[in-house]
Motif scaffolding. Structure first.
Motif, PDB file in Angstrom:
ATOM      1  N   SER A 170      16.149  18.724 -17.899  1.00 18.99           N
ATOM      2  CA  SER A 170      17.337  18.261 -17.194  1.00 18.99           C
ATOM      3  C   SER A 170      17.119  18.377 -15.692  1.00 18.99           C
ATOM      4  CB  SER A 170      18.537  19.112 -17.626  1.00 18.99           C
ATOM      5  OG  SER A 170      19.701  18.701 -16.968  1.00 18.99           O
ATOM      6  N   GLY A 171      17.359  17.267 -14.993  1.00 19.28           N
ATOM      7  CA  GLY A 171      17.138  17.236 -13.550  1.00 19.28           C
ATOM      8  C   GLY A 171      15.735  16.851 -13.140  1.00 19.28           C
ATOM      9  N   ASN A 172      14.820  16.727 -14.119  1.00 22.03           N
ATOM     10  CA  ASN A 172      13.446  16.326 -13.802  1.00 22.03           C
ATOM     11  C   ASN A 172      12.792  15.832 -15.088  1.00 22.03           C
ATOM     12  OD1 ASN A 172      10.875  15.938 -12.851  1.00 22.03           O
ATOM     13  ND2 ASN A 172      10.449  18.097 -12.463  1.00 22.03           N
ATOM     14  N   GLY A 173      13.081  14.582 -15.462  1.00 27.73           N
ATOM     15  CA  GLY A 173      12.548  14.072 -16.717  1.00 27.73           C
ATOM     16  C   GLY A 173      12.506  12.563 -16.765  1.00 27.73           C
ATOM     17  N   SER A 174      11.782  12.052 -17.763  1.00 35.34           N
ATOM     18  CA  SER A 174      11.658  10.614 -17.988  1.00 35.34           C
ATOM     19  C   SER A 174      11.834  10.338 -19.475  1.00 35.34           C
ATOM     20  CB  SER A 174      10.287  10.112 -17.524  1.00 35.34           C
ATOM     21  OG  SER A 174      10.077  10.386 -16.150  1.00 35.34           O
ATOM     22  N   GLU A 175      12.274   9.125 -19.806  1.00 31.18           N
ATOM     23  CA  GLU A 175      12.479   8.754 -21.203  1.00 31.18           C
ATOM     24  C   GLU A 175      11.426   7.746 -21.639  1.00 31.18           C
ATOM     25  OE1 GLU A 175      16.354   7.825 -22.555  1.00 31.18           O
ATOM     26  OE2 GLU A 175      17.213   9.705 -21.818  1.00 31.18           O
ATOM     27  N   TYR A 176      10.947   7.955 -22.873  1.00 28.01           N
ATOM     28  CA  TYR A 176       9.909   7.112 -23.449  1.00 28.01           C
ATOM     29  C   TYR A 176      10.358   6.596 -24.808  1.00 28.01           C
ATOM     30  CZ  TYR A 176       6.563   8.567 -19.908  1.00 28.01           C
ATOM     31  OH  TYR A 176       5.915   8.772 -18.724  1.00 28.01           O
ATOM     32  N   ILE A 177       9.762   5.465 -25.215  1.00 28.49           N
ATOM     33  CA  ILE A 177       9.971   4.905 -26.549  1.00 28.49           C
ATOM     34  C   ILE A 177       8.608   4.625 -27.166  1.00 28.49           C
ATOM     35  CG2 ILE A 177      10.814   2.917 -27.865  1.00 28.49           C
ATOM     36  CD1 ILE A 177      13.171   2.710 -26.028  1.00 28.49           C
ATOM     37  N   TYR A 178       8.457   5.041 -28.423  1.00 25.26           N
ATOM     38  CA  TYR A 178       7.258   4.735 -29.212  1.00 25.26           C
ATOM     39  C   TYR A 178       7.624   3.718 -30.287  1.00 25.26           C
ATOM     40  CZ  TYR A 178       4.851   9.049 -27.572  1.00 25.26           C
ATOM     41  OH  TYR A 178       4.245  10.029 -26.846  1.00 25.26           O
ATOM     42  N   ARG A 179       6.637   2.949 -30.701  1.00 26.75           N
ATOM     43  CA  ARG A 179       6.787   1.990 -31.796  1.00 26.75           C
ATOM     44  C   ARG A 179       5.875   2.399 -32.949  1.00 26.75           C
ATOM     45  NH1 ARG A 179       3.814  -3.137 -32.487  1.00 26.75           N
ATOM     46  NH2 ARG A 179       4.871  -4.403 -34.064  1.00 26.75           N
ATOM     47  N   PHE A 180       6.419   2.383 -34.188  1.00 28.48           N
ATOM     48  CA  PHE A 180       5.649   2.770 -35.362  1.00 28.48           C
ATOM     49  C   PHE A 180       4.967   1.543 -35.958  1.00 28.48           C
ATOM     50  CE2 PHE A 180       5.455   3.879 -39.997  1.00 28.48           C
ATOM     51  CZ  PHE A 180       4.543   4.921 -39.877  1.00 28.48           C
ATOM     52  N   ILE A 181       3.655   1.641 -36.130  1.00 28.02           N
ATOM     53  CA  ILE A 181       2.884   0.561 -36.744  1.00 28.02           C
ATOM     54  C   ILE A 181       2.726   0.910 -38.220  1.00 28.02           C
ATOM     55  CG2 ILE A 181       0.799  -0.836 -36.601  1.00 28.02           C
ATOM     56  CD1 ILE A 181       2.534  -0.748 -34.034  1.00 28.02           C
ATOM     57  N   ALA A 182       3.546   0.307 -39.062  1.00 25.19           N
ATOM     58  CA  ALA A 182       3.636   0.715 -40.465  1.00 25.19           C
ATOM     59  C   ALA A 182       2.322   0.597 -41.232  1.00 25.19           C
ATOM     60  CB  ALA A 182       4.743  -0.061 -41.170  1.00 25.19           C
ATOM     61  N   PRO A 183       1.544  -0.488 -41.096  1.00 17.58           N
ATOM     62  CA  PRO A 183       0.307  -0.591 -41.897  1.00 17.58           C
ATOM     63  C   PRO A 183      -0.684   0.537 -41.631  1.00 17.58           C
ATOM     64  CG  PRO A 183       0.924  -2.742 -41.036  1.00 17.58           C
ATOM     65  CD  PRO A 183       1.803  -1.747 -40.348  1.00 17.58           C
ATOM     66  N   SER A 184      -0.776   0.969 -40.365  1.00 12.18           N
ATOM     67  CA  SER A 184      -1.737   2.019 -40.022  1.00 12.18           C
ATOM     68  C   SER A 184      -1.094   3.404 -39.985  1.00 12.18           C
ATOM     69  CB  SER A 184      -2.373   1.724 -38.667  1.00 12.18           C
ATOM     70  OG  SER A 184      -1.401   1.761 -37.633  1.00 12.18           O
ATOM     71  N   ARG A 185       0.239   3.470 -40.094  1.00 12.76           N
ATOM     72  CA  ARG A 185       0.978   4.729 -40.014  1.00 12.76           C
ATOM     73  C   ARG A 185       0.706   5.441 -38.689  1.00 12.76           C
ATOM     74  NH1 ARG A 185       2.907   7.282 -44.423  1.00 12.76           N
ATOM     75  NH2 ARG A 185       1.962   9.272 -43.790  1.00 12.76           N
ATOM     76  N   LYS A 186       0.587   4.651 -37.618  1.00  8.74           N
ATOM     77  CA  LYS A 186       0.331   5.195 -36.290  1.00  8.74           C
ATOM     78  C   LYS A 186       1.468   4.811 -35.342  1.00  8.74           C
ATOM     79  CE  LYS A 186      -3.809   6.747 -37.360  1.00  8.74           C
ATOM     80  NZ  LYS A 186      -4.110   8.206 -37.410  1.00  8.74           N
ATOM     81  N   TRP A 187       1.609   5.603 -34.261  1.00  2.02           N
ATOM     82  CA  TRP A 187       2.586   5.321 -33.228  1.00  2.02           C
ATOM     83  C   TRP A 187       1.879   4.851 -31.960  1.00  2.02           C
ATOM     84  CZ3 TRP A 187       7.842   5.478 -33.806  1.00  2.02           C
ATOM     85  CH2 TRP A 187       8.347   6.131 -34.933  1.00  2.02           C
ATOM     86  N   GLN A 188       2.567   4.004 -31.208  1.00  7.88           N
ATOM     87  CA  GLN A 188       2.040   3.567 -29.911  1.00  7.88           C
ATOM     88  C   GLN A 188       3.143   3.637 -28.864  1.00  7.88           C
ATOM     89  OE1 GLN A 188       2.538  -1.305 -30.050  1.00  7.88           O
ATOM     90  NE2 GLN A 188       0.561  -0.438 -30.554  1.00  7.88           N
ATOM     91  N   VAL A 189       2.776   3.918 -27.617  1.00 11.05           N
ATOM     92  CA  VAL A 189       3.727   3.965 -26.516  1.00 11.05           C
ATOM     93  C   VAL A 189       4.139   2.542 -26.158  1.00 11.05           C
ATOM     94  CG1 VAL A 189       4.132   4.755 -24.167  1.00 11.05           C
ATOM     95  CG2 VAL A 189       2.597   6.055 -25.668  1.00 11.05           C
TER      96      VAL A 189
END
Length: 440
Positions: free
Chosen positions: A164-183
């Motif tokens: 709080s007071g010093n942060g950033s927000e990120y979103i990841y996407r799930f790649i279902a075939p590989s069961r991996k996440w990407q930024v």
């Protein structure tokens, strides 16, 4: 003169408005899942997929527990390798991916990632910790995990990196075939630039095919430093636009042309008490609370249009003030939902004040208040709930979800918020219950 921390809601103005065909749900059954830690009102979760139910909670030993059952069958239990402390921010959240595998995140407040995923759909025995999703540095300081789903069922994961007071927000996407996440965006979607952080709503799908999100900036850990209510929309969580439809450079910052209300520090903005709804022209309407000119808490609406203008109006006339200040987990005597279209050119907005649920009916064209009155509950029937002991300090907590014709309420009792500080005496566990209500 009213004392500080005293807030008086509106007196009745007219009669409750048309419920616009909202169904009535009648009480059907109560199931006790187990017992849960009652030390703090930390959020727990229920997820229903067809006949299968998933429950995520902290048990009497503070361990994160996942339970699952089909219909009214027996529960399968999985004990995960993380335990909660006194921090009420550390809620649990769950979602299913497009293949039916369960994803669980929880027990995080500026903490290392706690994330689990099944390898076999429907089988929580296969839940396993995923130590890194996409970026170990970002995942070393996680707060406010949220799962999002696109219209096609793609799974996304949103969180804050930092504090709080010093942060950033990120979103990841799930790649279902590989069961991996990407930024999704390498620099994040909201950047506090080292001297603030954003407190955002979960992006919600609108009637126009976009996801809509509102947020405010905060300069320190004190809620009184909230300021600058803002808004953006997106179709893919990568490219974002303001209300006018102009593209916004990523990451969005305090300098981005996305401001809804340029409220300054000390204006009484409360993160978490913000809703996004839409009128019949699909224009976004943001409901929120802040101080009025007399420094009293009030509810406001802001409606944006394609010209890029936000029109703001106060819709309550409360008396007194509950100061918006302090750090840690705080509880305010008011909350607000999102406006909904109703009959005969009106909008409806539900809110609570001093534990009383009320509905404001608004003229859609002017946003003028036509009535403000108690809200009739859509839930019919009062089940007799088991109580282990009579303790007036305990407060009731609940999480609600809908599936098919049923509303499921996960309900439990706990001690009230205590600024995320330990108590001298740890209270005994309380029953954790699922209440089901069904529509005809």
């Amino acid at each position: 003169m009213l004392a500080a921390n005293t807030l008086v809601c509106n007196k009745d103005r007219g009669v409750p408005g048309d419920s616009s065909g909202s169904p009535t749900y009648r009480y059907f059954s109560t199931t006790q899942v187990g017992t849960t830690w009652a030390g703090q009102p930390v959020g727990q979760d229920i997820l229903v997929d067809g006949s299968r139910q998933y429950v995520g909670y902290y048990d009497g030993h503070r361990r994160l527990i996942i339970k699952s059952r089909v219909g009214t069958g027996g529960w399968t239990t999985k004990v995960l390798d993380t335990s909660v402390d006194w921090d009420s921010h550390k809620y649990i959240t769950m979602e299913l991916d497009i293949n039916g595998n369960l994803h669980v995140a929880g027990n995080m407040h500026d903490s290392s990632l706690n994330y689990y995923m099944t390898s076999t759909p429907g089988n929580i025995a296969t839940l396993a910790r995923v130590p890194t999703l996409a970026n170990s540095t970002l995942e070393s300081r996680v707060t406010y995990p949220q799962f999002l789903k696109s219209a096609s069922g793609e799974l996304y994961f949103k969180f804050r990196y930092g504090r709080s007071g010093n942060g950033s927000e990120y979103i990841y996407r799930f790649i279902a075939p590989s069961r991996k996440w990407q930024v999704v965006a390498s620099r994040g979607i909201l950047d506090g630039q080292g001297n603030s952080s954003a407190y955002s709503t979960s992006p919600i799908p609108g009637p126009d095919g976009y996801f809509h999100m509102a947020w405010m900036w905060r300069d320190t850990t004190d809620v009184s430093t909230n300021h600058s209510l803002s808004y953006a929309k997106t179709k893919d969580f990568i490219h974002w636009q303001n209300v006018q439809g102009a593209n916004l450079t990523m990451p969005m910052t305090k300098q981005s042309p996305a401001t809804v209300d340029p409220a300054t520090v000390g204006s009484g903005l409360v993160n978490g008490i913000v809703g996004i709804g839409f009128d019949s022209a699909n224009r976004p309407i943001i409901s929120y609370t802040r101080y009025d000119a007399a420094r009293g808490n009030q509810l406001f609406l802001a409606r944006g249009d394609a010209s890029g203008t936000w029109y703001r109006t106060r819709i309550t006339r409360w008396n007194g003030v509950f100061p918006v200040q302090g750090t840690g987990s705080l509880r305010f005597p008011f909350s607000v939902g999102a406006v909904k279209r109703a009959a005969n050119g009106t909008l409806q907005l539900n809110y609570t004040c001093n534990s009383n649920t009320r509905t404001i009916v608004l003229d859609e064209k002017s946003l003028g208040v036509k009535s403000d009155a108690p809200t009739p509950s859509p839930l019919v029937g009062s089940p007799v709930l088991p109580v282990l002991r009579d303790d007036p300090q305990l407060v009731t907590n609940k999480t609600t979800t809908k599936s098919g014709k049923s509303v499921y309420i996960l309900q439990w009792r706990s001690m009230p918020v205590n600024g995320d500080k330990p108590r001298a005496v740890i209270p005994p566990s309380e029953p954790l219950l699922i209440l089901e209500y069904r529509a005809p």
